[in-house]
Write a protein that holds these residues in place. Structure first.
Motif, PDB file in Angstrom:
ATOM      1  N   GLN A 108      44.825  34.176  25.622  1.00 17.20           N
ATOM      2  CA  GLN A 108      45.423  32.845  25.457  1.00 17.20           C
ATOM      3  C   GLN A 108      46.899  32.777  25.862  1.00 17.20           C
ATOM      4  OE1 GLN A 108      44.454  31.812  21.380  1.00 17.20           O
ATOM      5  NE2 GLN A 108      42.335  32.412  21.778  1.00 17.20           N
ATOM      6  N   SER A 109      47.493  33.915  26.223  1.00 12.80           N
ATOM      7  CA  SER A 109      48.946  33.948  26.462  1.00 12.80           C
ATOM      8  C   SER A 109      49.359  33.324  27.790  1.00 12.80           C
ATOM      9  CB  SER A 109      49.447  35.391  26.424  1.00 12.80           C
ATOM     10  OG  SER A 109      48.981  36.096  27.574  1.00 12.80           O
ATOM     11  N   GLY A 110      48.466  33.354  28.776  1.00 11.21           N
ATOM     12  CA  GLY A 110      48.795  32.799  30.089  1.00 11.21           C
ATOM     13  C   GLY A 110      49.765  33.637  30.907  1.00 11.21           C
ATOM     14  N   VAL A 111      49.986  34.900  30.512  1.00  3.65           N
ATOM     15  CA  VAL A 111      50.897  35.760  31.281  1.00  3.65           C
ATOM     16  C   VAL A 111      50.221  36.166  32.594  1.00  3.65           C
ATOM     17  CG1 VAL A 111      52.149  37.965  31.307  1.00  3.65           C
ATOM     18  CG2 VAL A 111      52.019  36.639  29.198  1.00  3.65           C
ATOM     19  N   LYS A 112      50.953  35.973  33.688  1.00  4.43           N
ATOM     20  CA  LYS A 112      50.386  36.222  35.022  1.00  4.43           C
ATOM     21  C   LYS A 112      50.082  37.708  35.240  1.00  4.43           C
ATOM     22  CE  LYS A 112      51.973  36.293  39.679  1.00  4.43           C
ATOM     23  NZ  LYS A 112      53.222  36.182  40.422  1.00  4.43           N
ATOM     24  N   ASN A 113      51.065  38.561  34.968  1.00  4.09           N
ATOM     25  CA  ASN A 113      50.875  39.998  35.195  1.00  4.09           C
ATOM     26  C   ASN A 113      50.282  40.656  33.955  1.00  4.09           C
ATOM     27  OD1 ASN A 113      52.106  40.201  37.882  1.00  4.09           O
ATOM     28  ND2 ASN A 113      53.975  39.607  36.818  1.00  4.09           N
ATOM     29  N   THR A 114      48.970  40.516  33.792  1.00  2.66           N
ATOM     30  CA  THR A 114      48.264  41.119  32.667  1.00  2.66           C
ATOM     31  C   THR A 114      47.307  42.172  33.202  1.00  2.66           C
ATOM     32  OG1 THR A 114      48.433  39.099  31.359  1.00  2.66           O
ATOM     33  CG2 THR A 114      46.704  40.630  30.744  1.00  2.66           C
ATOM     34  N   VAL A 115      47.438  43.400  32.690  1.00  4.59           N
ATOM     35  CA  VAL A 115      46.615  44.495  33.207  1.00  4.59           C
ATOM     36  C   VAL A 115      45.785  45.097  32.080  1.00  4.59           C
ATOM     37  CG1 VAL A 115      46.660  46.760  34.339  1.00  4.59           C
ATOM     38  CG2 VAL A 115      48.321  45.008  35.001  1.00  4.59           C
ATOM     39  N   ASP A 116      44.473  45.109  32.275  1.00  6.52           N
ATOM     40  CA  ASP A 116      43.547  45.755  31.347  1.00  6.52           C
ATOM     41  C   ASP A 116      43.265  47.157  31.890  1.00  6.52           C
ATOM     42  OD1 ASP A 116      41.422  46.642  29.833  1.00  6.52           O
ATOM     43  OD2 ASP A 116      39.996  45.127  30.540  1.00  6.52           O
ATOM     44  N   ALA A 117      43.725  48.171  31.174  1.00  8.66           N
ATOM     45  CA  ALA A 117      43.573  49.562  31.636  1.00  8.66           C
ATOM     46  C   ALA A 117      42.109  49.949  31.837  1.00  8.66           C
ATOM     47  CB  ALA A 117      44.226  50.511  30.633  1.00  8.66           C
ATOM     48  N   ALA A 118      41.212  49.277  31.125  1.00  7.84           N
ATOM     49  CA  ALA A 118      39.783  49.586  31.259  1.00  7.84           C
ATOM     50  C   ALA A 118      39.259  49.286  32.659  1.00  7.84           C
ATOM     51  CB  ALA A 118      38.981  48.793  30.226  1.00  7.84           C
ATOM     52  N   THR A 119      39.971  48.420  33.401  1.00  4.83           N
ATOM     53  CA  THR A 119      39.521  48.078  34.758  1.00  4.83           C
ATOM     54  C   THR A 119      40.076  49.059  35.802  1.00  4.83           C
ATOM     55  OG1 THR A 119      41.412  46.629  35.210  1.00  4.83           O
ATOM     56  CG2 THR A 119      39.476  45.622  34.168  1.00  4.83           C
ATOM     57  N   LEU A 120      40.894  50.012  35.375  1.00  2.00           N
ATOM     58  CA  LEU A 120      41.544  50.927  36.315  1.00  2.00           C
ATOM     59  C   LEU A 120      40.835  52.270  36.417  1.00  2.00           C
ATOM     60  CD1 LEU A 120      45.247  50.215  35.248  1.00  2.00           C
ATOM     61  CD2 LEU A 120      43.980  49.173  37.146  1.00  2.00           C
ATOM     62  N   THR A 121      39.786  52.445  35.619  1.00  2.00           N
ATOM     63  CA  THR A 121      38.980  53.665  35.682  1.00  2.00           C
ATOM     64  C   THR A 121      37.551  53.287  35.318  1.00  2.00           C
ATOM     65  OG1 THR A 121      38.803  55.966  34.919  1.00  2.00           O
ATOM     66  CG2 THR A 121      39.477  54.332  33.275  1.00  2.00           C
ATOM     67  N   THR A 122      36.659  54.262  35.225  1.00  3.50           N
ATOM     68  CA  THR A 122      35.261  53.984  34.901  1.00  3.50           C
ATOM     69  C   THR A 122      34.989  54.268  33.433  1.00  3.50           C
ATOM     70  OG1 THR A 122      34.807  54.885  37.091  1.00  3.50           O
ATOM     71  CG2 THR A 122      32.906  54.388  35.722  1.00  3.50           C
ATOM     72  N   LEU A 123      34.462  53.285  32.728  1.00  2.00           N
ATOM     73  CA  LEU A 123      34.116  53.496  31.321  1.00  2.00           C
ATOM     74  C   LEU A 123      32.670  53.942  31.182  1.00  2.00           C
ATOM     75  CD1 LEU A 123      36.765  51.806  30.932  1.00  2.00           C
ATOM     76  CD2 LEU A 123      35.745  50.995  28.831  1.00  2.00           C
ATOM     77  N   GLU A 124      32.416  54.725  30.125  1.00  2.00           N
ATOM     78  CA  GLU A 124      31.060  55.203  29.868  1.00  2.00           C
ATOM     79  C   GLU A 124      30.712  54.950  28.417  1.00  2.00           C
ATOM     80  OE1 GLU A 124      30.818  59.261  31.140  1.00  2.00           O
ATOM     81  OE2 GLU A 124      31.791  58.795  33.050  1.00  2.00           O
ATOM     82  N   ASN A 125      29.463  55.258  28.085  1.00  2.00           N
ATOM     83  CA  ASN A 125      29.017  55.098  26.711  1.00  2.00           C
ATOM     84  C   ASN A 125      28.852  56.472  26.084  1.00  2.00           C
ATOM     85  OD1 ASN A 125      27.002  55.017  24.525  1.00  2.00           O
ATOM     86  ND2 ASN A 125      26.951  52.841  24.975  1.00  2.00           N
ATOM     87  N   HIS A 126      29.558  56.703  24.980  1.00  2.00           N
ATOM     88  CA  HIS A 126      29.410  57.979  24.273  1.00  2.00           C
ATOM     89  C   HIS A 126      28.845  57.765  22.878  1.00  2.00           C
ATOM     90  CE1 HIS A 126      32.691  59.123  27.231  1.00  2.00           C
ATOM     91  NE2 HIS A 126      31.670  59.868  27.544  1.00  2.00           N
ATOM     92  N   GLY A 127      28.170  56.651  22.663  1.00  2.00           N
ATOM     93  CA  GLY A 127      27.636  56.342  21.331  1.00  2.00           C
ATOM     94  C   GLY A 127      26.423  57.154  20.968  1.00  2.00           C
ATOM     95  N   ALA A 128      25.831  57.863  21.930  1.00  2.00           N
ATOM     96  CA  ALA A 128      24.556  58.538  21.690  1.00  2.00           C
ATOM     97  C   ALA A 128      24.664  59.712  20.727  1.00  2.00           C
ATOM     98  CB  ALA A 128      23.974  59.026  23.014  1.00  2.00           C
TER      99      ALA A 128
END
Length: 342
Positions: A108-128
């Motif tokens: 909701q902040s509307g900040v233009k330069n917003t970076v989600d670190a999760a999009t910069l590498t590959t995420l996996e599932n370790h819930g098993a």
């Protein structure tokens, strides 16, 4: 005459006091000029993002972390003032899926330069590795419009590949505990800072390269230090070490889920007794920001030792090191001891 001559001296003394006050009020990255000045105002969601912003941004950024030292990031609730400060930022760095309150405020902040670190590498599932636990906040990790690699990885790992527990599943957000993944994120953060503040692009590039070099060294230390061990299994209260375990051929057995406050079921405790015996595990690890009660109870019941393995969600006086690199080195020493490194 004397009185008039005293005025400038007093004014200078006052200015010095003001200057010192301004300096002490600044963040560590902001001490160079005693005020934000023309620095890039950066908001980081919690310590692993703050460390990247400070190391890569260097003298050109003033970094504010939304999560104060000693606060468990998963539980963070934001004050209206903090929500307002996000909107005033020039650049926001966060990791979606760790802190739902932060995710909402940033959206909701509307900040233009917003970076989600999760999009910069590959995420996996370790819930098993753990069953019957709540991974609620991880579910949201990839509902964002930022597609990128993270989104693809989420789809890859959630479509019937045996890693997912239906609603239980969700991408594991603890990417910073793998130095290789963290280096990938660092490179992405460097590039995004170059775009956000092109005047200082050369410095951001140089700082990124230096940090990536340190993370490469850390990775090599883990690779060599954990190559030959008596056991490959470690038990931990907080299942934050899935990426680290996968990177170095280890098995993480979580007492509870990815949420550090989740209570284990009696069935899970029984299961861990068996695992400890079979895999010759020696140590139950707990962390600095959450209770050690469960770890100590399990250790007592199974005759195991306890130790600290820090998920690095914040640095406090109790941390085994002053920054990310130092605490990761302490974690390596703790793992070598627990696993019987040769």
């Amino acid at each position: 005459m004397n009185v008039r001559r005293l005025i400038p001296t007093t004014a200078v003394a006052g200015a010095v006091v003001l200057g010192l006050t301004a300096l002490s009020a600044c963040s560590t990255s902001d001490a160079a000029d005693g005020g934000n000045g023309d620095k890039l105002k950066v908001t980081a969601s919690f310590y692993p993002m703050q460390f990247l912003a400070e190391r890569i941004g260097g003298e050109h950024v003033a970094v504010t972390s939304l999560t104060k030292p000693g606060v468990e990031p998963h539980d963070l609730e934001l004050t209206p003032r903090q929500i307002g400060s996000i909107s005033e930022s020039d650049y926001v760095l966060y990791l979606k899926g760790i802190q739902p309150a932060v995710d909402d405020a940033i959206k909701q902040s509307g900040v233009k330069n917003t970076v989600d670190a999760a999009t910069l590498t590959t995420l996996e599932n370790h819930g098993a590795e753990v069953s019957g636990h709540d991974h609620g906040h991880e579910e949201e990790a990839h509902e964002d419009e930022h597609g990128h690699e993270g989104e693809e990885a989420h789809e890859e790992h959630s479509e019937g590949d045996g890693h997912n527990h239906g609603e239980e599943g969700g991408a594991d957000p603890h990417i910073w505990l793998d130095p290789v993944k963290y280096a990938e994120v660092a490179k992405g953060v460097g590039k995004s800072l170059e775009k956000a503040d092109p005047d200082h692009a050369a410095d951001y590039k140089k700082n990124t390269e230096a940090l990536v070099g340190e993370l490469d060294k850390l990775n090599t230390a883990y690779e060599t230090g954990l190559k030959n061990t008596a056991t490959k299994t470690f038990i931990t209260t907080h299942s934050a070490f899935g990426y680290l375990a996968e990177r170095y051929g280890l098995t993480q057995q979580g007492i509870a889920g990815i949420d550090p406050e989740a209570e284990p079921t009696p069935a899970r405790i029984q299961e861990l007794h068996t695992v400890a015996e079979k895999e010759k595990a020696t140590t139950v690890f707990f962390e600095t920001l959450a209770s050690d009660k469960t770890a100590k109870t399990l250790a007592k019941d199974t005759g195991l030792k306890t130790g600290v393995l820090d998920p690095l969600e914040g640095i406090t006086k109790k941390s085994q090191g002053a920054d990310y690199i130092e605490v990761m080195e302490s974690n390596l020493a703790a793992l070598q001891k627990a696993l019987g490194a040769k």
